[in-house]
Design a protein around this motif. Structure first.
Motif, mmCIF file in Angstrom:
data_model
loop_
_atom_site.group_PDB
_atom_site.id
_atom_site.type_symbol
_atom_site.label_atom_id
_atom_site.label_comp_id
_atom_site.label_asym_id
_atom_site.label_seq_id
_atom_site.Cartn_x
_atom_site.Cartn_y
_atom_site.Cartn_z
ATOM 1 N N TRP A 194 27.062 -55.598 15.726
ATOM 2 C CA TRP A 194 26.363 -56.345 16.757
ATOM 3 C C TRP A 194 24.930 -56.674 16.370
ATOM 4 O O TRP A 194 24.498 -57.823 16.464
ATOM 5 N N ARG A 195 24.164 -55.663 15.963
ATOM 6 C CA ARG A 195 22.756 -55.905 15.678
ATOM 7 C C ARG A 195 22.595 -56.919 14.527
ATOM 8 O O ARG A 195 21.731 -57.785 14.558
ATOM 9 N N CYS A 196 23.425 -56.787 13.485
ATOM 10 C CA CYS A 196 23.358 -57.739 12.362
ATOM 11 C C CYS A 196 23.714 -59.141 12.841
ATOM 12 O O CYS A 196 23.054 -60.121 12.503
ATOM 13 N N PHE A 197 24.761 -59.244 13.659
ATOM 14 C CA PHE A 197 25.170 -60.552 14.183
ATOM 15 C C PHE A 197 24.073 -61.151 15.058
ATOM 16 O O PHE A 197 23.789 -62.352 14.986
ATOM 17 N N LEU A 198 23.447 -60.317 15.905
ATOM 18 C CA LEU A 198 22.373 -60.808 16.769
ATOM 19 C C LEU A 198 21.226 -61.375 15.935
ATOM 20 O O LEU A 198 20.720 -62.466 16.210
ATOM 21 N N GLY A 199 20.826 -60.640 14.882
ATOM 22 C CA GLY A 199 19.729 -61.120 14.042
ATOM 23 C C GLY A 199 20.083 -62.393 13.303
ATOM 24 O O GLY A 199 19.270 -63.321 13.199
ATOM 25 N N ASN A 200 21.313 -62.482 12.767
ATOM 26 C CA ASN A 200 21.714 -63.678 12.026
ATOM 27 C C ASN A 200 21.885 -64.879 12.948
ATOM 28 O O ASN A 200 21.506 -66.003 12.605
ATOM 29 N N ALA A 201 22.486 -64.652 14.130
ATOM 30 C CA ALA A 201 22.697 -65.766 15.054
ATOM 31 C C ALA A 201 21.382 -66.309 15.593
ATOM 32 O O ALA A 201 21.287 -67.495 15.930
ATOM 33 N N MET A 202 20.359 -65.455 15.696
ATOM 34 C CA MET A 202 19.046 -65.875 16.205
ATOM 35 C C MET A 202 18.041 -66.015 15.062
ATOM 36 O O MET A 202 16.830 -65.872 15.268
ATOM 37 N N ALA A 203 18.528 -66.318 13.851
ATOM 38 C CA ALA A 203 17.645 -66.355 12.682
ATOM 39 C C ALA A 203 16.580 -67.443 12.801
ATOM 40 O O ALA A 203 15.510 -67.330 12.208
ATOM 41 N N ARG A 204 16.877 -68.515 13.543
ATOM 42 C CA ARG A 204 15.896 -69.599 13.680
ATOM 43 C C ARG A 204 14.825 -69.278 14.732
ATOM 44 O O ARG A 204 13.888 -70.052 14.904
ATOM 45 N N ASP A 205 14.982 -68.166 15.454
ATOM 46 C CA ASP A 205 14.008 -67.747 16.465
ATOM 47 C C ASP A 205 13.111 -66.675 15.845
ATOM 48 O O ASP A 205 13.572 -65.581 15.514
ATOM 49 N N LYS A 206 11.843 -66.972 15.685
ATOM 50 C CA LYS A 206 10.928 -66.038 15.016
ATOM 51 C C LYS A 206 10.780 -64.737 15.774
ATOM 52 O O LYS A 206 10.387 -63.722 15.198
ATOM 53 N N ALA A 207 11.089 -64.748 17.076
ATOM 54 C CA ALA A 207 10.955 -63.514 17.847
ATOM 55 C C ALA A 207 11.916 -62.442 17.349
ATOM 56 O O ALA A 207 11.665 -61.243 17.506
ATOM 57 N N ILE A 221 10.040 -52.824 21.583
ATOM 58 C CA ILE A 221 9.912 -54.236 21.187
ATOM 59 C C ILE A 221 11.034 -55.016 21.855
ATOM 60 O O ILE A 221 12.212 -54.643 21.751
ATOM 61 N N PHE A 222 10.663 -56.100 22.533
ATOM 62 C CA PHE A 222 11.617 -56.969 23.205
ATOM 63 C C PHE A 222 11.420 -58.399 22.719
ATOM 64 O O PHE A 222 10.305 -58.799 22.363
ATOM 65 N N ALA A 223 12.506 -59.156 22.717
ATOM 66 C CA ALA A 223 12.456 -60.581 22.356
ATOM 67 C C ALA A 223 12.978 -61.397 23.528
ATOM 68 O O ALA A 223 13.965 -61.021 24.169
ATOM 69 N N ARG A 224 12.285 -62.508 23.813
ATOM 70 C CA ARG A 224 12.723 -63.375 24.899
ATOM 71 C C ARG A 224 14.013 -64.082 24.489
ATOM 72 O O ARG A 224 14.160 -64.528 23.343
ATOM 73 N N ILE A 225 14.965 -64.179 25.412
ATOM 74 C CA ILE A 225 16.256 -64.791 25.098
ATOM 75 C C ILE A 225 16.780 -65.535 26.314
ATOM 76 O O ILE A 225 16.567 -65.107 27.464
ATOM 77 N N ALA A 235 12.701 -61.928 14.188
ATOM 78 C CA ALA A 235 12.460 -61.691 12.765
ATOM 79 C C ALA A 235 12.604 -60.227 12.353
ATOM 80 O O ALA A 235 13.087 -59.933 11.257
ATOM 81 N N PRO A 236 12.200 -59.234 13.204
ATOM 82 C CA PRO A 236 12.371 -57.833 12.773
ATOM 83 C C PRO A 236 13.820 -57.461 12.475
ATOM 84 O O PRO A 236 14.064 -56.500 11.736
ATOM 85 N N LEU A 237 14.799 -58.177 13.042
ATOM 86 C CA LEU A 237 16.200 -57.852 12.765
ATOM 87 C C LEU A 237 16.679 -58.427 11.442
ATOM 88 O O LEU A 237 17.784 -58.106 10.997
ATOM 89 N N GLN A 238 15.867 -59.292 10.810
ATOM 90 C CA GLN A 238 16.292 -59.926 9.563
ATOM 91 C C GLN A 238 16.118 -59.009 8.354
ATOM 92 O O GLN A 238 16.736 -59.242 7.313
ATOM 93 N N ALA A 239 15.300 -57.973 8.490
ATOM 94 C CA ALA A 239 15.093 -56.995 7.400
ATOM 95 C C ALA A 239 14.692 -57.694 6.109
ATOM 96 O O ALA A 239 15.209 -57.389 5.023
#
Length: 863
Positions: free
Chosen positions: A185-198, A158-162, A200-204
């Motif tokens: 890192w992974r938690c920070f990446l998901g939280n920093a990109m929380a407004r990007d639906k792509a 699974i990849f997300a466009r960035i 979403a799998p990192l938001q748990a």
């Protein structure tokens, strides 16, 4: 050239539209751009320790060219390239061509790179898990999320466009913290990109909104990352031999942003200027956190002062109410005593009336005896005496009941006095034990003070030693530098002299050859012979000068060797003195730490002593209160005993009166037979007198009942007065203590306000000390505030990076983070910057937003 090509390609990719096609008809332009893996393929490897933390990044060009890369968090510098052979922060795994057909995606013409990615073992794991290691995939495109499913072997990626520039900012934001990427890192990446639906799998399944300071912090972290990267590069005028070695490699830092004014590579003076910027950022952030902490402390102290003032006012009101109640109870007791006195006077008056009516009845009986006979008179007297006996018996019964009530009250008062005496003894014992604890704590304070003074003496001694050693090392270093400069100049002069000798030798050879030719020709011509002799003389002169020059070169070479030997010895001595100065600095630092620890122990012991003294004073006050209540109980018991004795005396008097009346009745019975004939004549008068006597007796009985009620009312009023007085005494002490606590809280609030003003002024002073640079961007207060949020590990920063109580999988706390959360260890640091400052654990609110730092466009892909 490589970096320029990379920049050009990235610019092309960023210009491509980001619209997505339906999953069943994916085209090449739909998947063009930068993609970062958000599955667990690589994270499960680096979380287990098999590889270092890295993320797979897929770059797809609109023309179908694909570059498979991995983004790491530690490589890309000259040192990592030289020592670890990993020379890029975004090294290539492979290149390929991409073919897309509806929902099928294939990698063709895959060419693995020879770039080092990790350790040999880790590199093999990374290459076998790379997406380009599998040729054919089934593709699903959901907006900006790309899902690839392979059949052989079966796996899902699974990849997300960035946006590439945002990816660089996120990496810089992670690096600046100094925290372990594998944990955050992974938690920070998901939280920093929380407004990007792509992403979403990192938001748990956690609802999260990024903090307001995030964008400001990302820009500022990119700026700091660029400065630190420039400082780590060897300078263009580098003279340090160890750092000169770094020039033998050519690393590739694609993930470091370009900032105008930050030159790569820098000059030595540029490195000092950048170090000054880092030190300013660190000092400003610390000053801001300290100012915010002092302001919070002042607000807390002010709130505490207000609360203590309210409590003092409340207790003062209670004390005044108790005093008013005591005064009211005293007035009621006086009124009850007055009513009791009036009731007793009325009862005595009615007793006199009853006595008068009895006397009138007796006169009537005498007249009846005279008129109707001694028997009738005596019979009437007998009946009257019997009625008096009955009334008197009633009075005796009433007095007996009153005596029983008084005995019960006396027993109750005795039990209460005993309980109060026992409580007073227990309170006195507790106060004595607490006083012993206070004395012990005072002795401990004295001992800790002595240790603190000894530690301070040791720290000052070691500091003086360090200063002396450092001075000697600096002098020796200057001498070593001068010797090295002299040796270098001597070597250059020696080279010049050697060149002159070589030129003289060549001239000599040419002169000797010409002399020989002239000598051969001079055999037939005298003029040529003279020229030959002149040439021979010149050759002899040049040869003599050449010998002198060779001798000078030998002497100069010997002198150069001695100078180089002396310079080497001076450099070795300088290094030895430098190490001695470092050892002295370490000893001085240890001594200073010991002094600080001793001072902390002394303060703790002093706090314990003061707390024990306060507790002893409180227990002593409680003992005194219990003793006073015990005394009041004993007084009440004595009053009850006195009332009981008075009741017993009254009961005895009534009993004697009843016996006397009974005796009179018996005497009247003996005389009734003699007076019977006179009773008829005085019957009417006797009946009238009897009615008056009965009325007077009833009134006397009613007045006696009123006296008993008045006695009870007076006793109750007296008890209420005593209770109100005790309540007044009990409330007066806490009210005075609350007033003292309020005054102390006001003083503490004023001190905290002064400390907050001092911290604010210090922060403003630091802010005004920003290095004046012509080319570097200006650092605003909003930049420092955003950085301080993370630097001080505020609640929002912990949530953003999943630290402390906000770790993924843990229940989110309400309000403040717990004190047990790990403290921040982030600090700005740079090579040769004088050491990294210690961390600060203070929450800092963000300041108003300002214009963000101008950052350049991201680097582009090499074609």
């Amino acid at each position: 050239m490589r970096r320029s090509a990379f920049l050009a390609t990235v610019a092309v990719l960023m210009a491509v539209g980001q619209s997505a096609r339906p999953a069943q008809a994916v085209e090449l332009r739909d998947v063009s751009g930068w993609w970062i893996a958000i599955d667990d393929t690589l994270p499960k490897q680096w979380k287990s320790g098999a590889i270092t933390p890295m993320e797979e990044v897929l770059q797809i060009n609109p023309d179908g060219r694909v570059t498979d890369r991995v983004m790491n968090f530690w490589a890309g510098s000259h040192r990592s390239c030289l020592e670890n052979k990993v020379c890029s922060d975004l090294p290539q795994v492979a290149t390929a061509r991409l073919k897309v057909n509806t929902n099928r995606l294939s990698f063709i013409q895959v060419v693995p790179s020879n770039a080092r990615l990790d350790t040999p073992t880790g590199e093999a794991l990374v290459r076998q898990d790379a997406v380009t290691a599998v040729a054919n995939w089934t593709v699903t495109l959901d907006s900006d999320r790309l899902t690839l499913r392979g059949a052989t072997p079966a796996k899902t990626r699974i990849f997300a466009r960035i946006d590439f520039d945002r990816l660089r900012k996120l990496r810089a934001a992670m690096q600046v913290t100094g925290w372990q990427p594998k944990d955050h890192w992974r938690c920070f990446l998901g939280n920093a990109m929380a407004r990007d639906k792509a992403f979403a799998p990192l938001q748990a399944n956690r609802a999260y909104s990024p903090p307001d300071f995030l964008e400001r912090y990302l820009n500022f972290a990119s700026y700091l990352g660029a400065i630190k990267a420039a400082i780590s590069d060897p300078a263009i005028d580098e003279s340090n031999a160890e750092r000169v070695k770094l020039l033998s490699v050519e690393p590739e830092e694609l993930m470091v942003a370009h900032v105008d004014g930050v030159l790569r590579p820098p000059a030595v003076e540029d490195r000092a200027r950048l170090n000054a910027v880092l030190r300013y950022v660190d000092d400003h952030a610390r000053a801001l956190l300290a100012s915010n902490a002092a302001t919070a402390t002042a607000a807390q102290a002010k709130s505490h002062a207000g609360a203590t003032a309210q409590e003092a006012a409340r207790l003062d009101g209670i004390a005044k109410s108790a005093a008013a109640a005591a005064a009211d109870a005293q007035a009621k007791a006086k009124a009850a005593a007055t009513a009791l006195s009036q009731a007793r006077d009325a009862s005595n008056a009615q007793a006199e009336v009853a006595k008068d009516t009895s006397e009138a009845l007796r006169v009537a009986e005498i007249e009846t005896t005279a008129r109707q006979g001694a028997t009738t008179v005596a019979l009437a007297a007998l009946e009257t005496a019997q009625r008096a006996v009955a009334e008197q018996q009633k009075k005796v019964d009433a007095q007996s009941r009153s005596l029983a009530d008084l005995q019960q009250k006396l027993d109750l008062a005795i039990r209460q006095a005993a309980d109060l005496q026992q409580k007073a003894g227990a309170a006195q014992s507790a106060a004595t034990a607490q006083q012993r604890k206070a004395d012990t704590a005072a002795v401990e304070v004295t001992e800790q003070q002595r240790k603190l003074e000894a530690a301070k003496v040791v720290a000052e001694t070691e500091q003086q030693k360090y200063q002396g050693a450092k001075g000697t090392a600096d002098v020796q270093q200057d001498f070593s530098n001068k010797l090295a400069d002299a040796a270098r100049e001597f070597t250059e002069g020696l080279a010049t002299l050697q060149k002159s000798a070589d030129d003289a030798t060549a001239t000599l050879n040419r002169t000797m050859a010409a002399a020989e030719q002239l000598s051969d020709a001079g055999k037939s011509d005298s003029a040529i012979a003279d020229a030959a002799r002149d040439a021979a003389d010149a050759a002899s002169t040049i040869q003599a000068a050449l010998k002198v020059t060779v001798a000078s070169i030998k002497m100069a070479t010997a002198a150069r060797d001695r100078a180089q030997s002396t310079a080497s010895a001076a450099a070795a001595l300088s290094a030895q003195l430098g190490r001695a100065a470092q050892d002295a600095q370490a000893i001085a630092t240890a001594a200073a730490n010991a002094a600080t620890a001793a001072e902390t122990a002394r303060d703790q012991a002093k706090s314990a002593s003061e707390a024990a003294a306060k507790e002893a004073a409180r227990l002593l006050n409680a003992a005194r209160t219990a003793e006073r209540l015990s005394t009041e109980g004993r007084d009440a018991s004595r009053n009850a005993e006195t009332a009981r004795d008075e009741a017993k005396t009254a009961l005895a008097n009534e009993a004697r009166e009843a016996a006397r009346i009974t005796s009179l009745a018996q005497s009247a019975s003996l005389q009734s037979s003699d007076a019977r004939h006179a009773a008829d004549a005085a019957a009417a008068f006797r009946d009238l007198a009897r009615a008056d006597a009965e009325a007077a007796t009833r009134e006397a009985s009613r007045r006696a009942d009123l006296v008993q009620n008045a006695i009870k009312t007076a006793a109750a009023a007296d008890e209420v007065q005593k209770a109100a007085t005790a309540r007044e005494l009990q409330t007066k002490g806490p009210a005075e203590q609350a007033a003292q606590a309020s005054a102390k809280a006001n003083v503490e609030s004023q001190q905290a306000s002064k400390a907050a003003s001092v911290a604010l002024e210090a922060m403003r002073t630091v802010a005004a000390s920003q290095p004046k640079t012509e080319n570097l961007p200006v650092i605003t207060g909003a930049d420092i505030a955003a950085y301080a949020e993370v630097f001080g590990e505020s609640d929002a920063a912990k949530r953003l990076f999943c630290r402390g109580s906000y770790t993924v999988g843990a229940a989110e706390p309400h309000g403040e983070a717990s004190d047990g959360a790990p403290a921040a260890t982030m600090a700005l640091s740079a090579p040769q910057a004088g050491g990294a400052p210690a961390a600060v654990k203070v929450s800092a609110p963000a300041e108003p937003a300002a214009v963000p730092l101008p950052l350049a466009r991201p680097p582009a892909l090499r074609r």
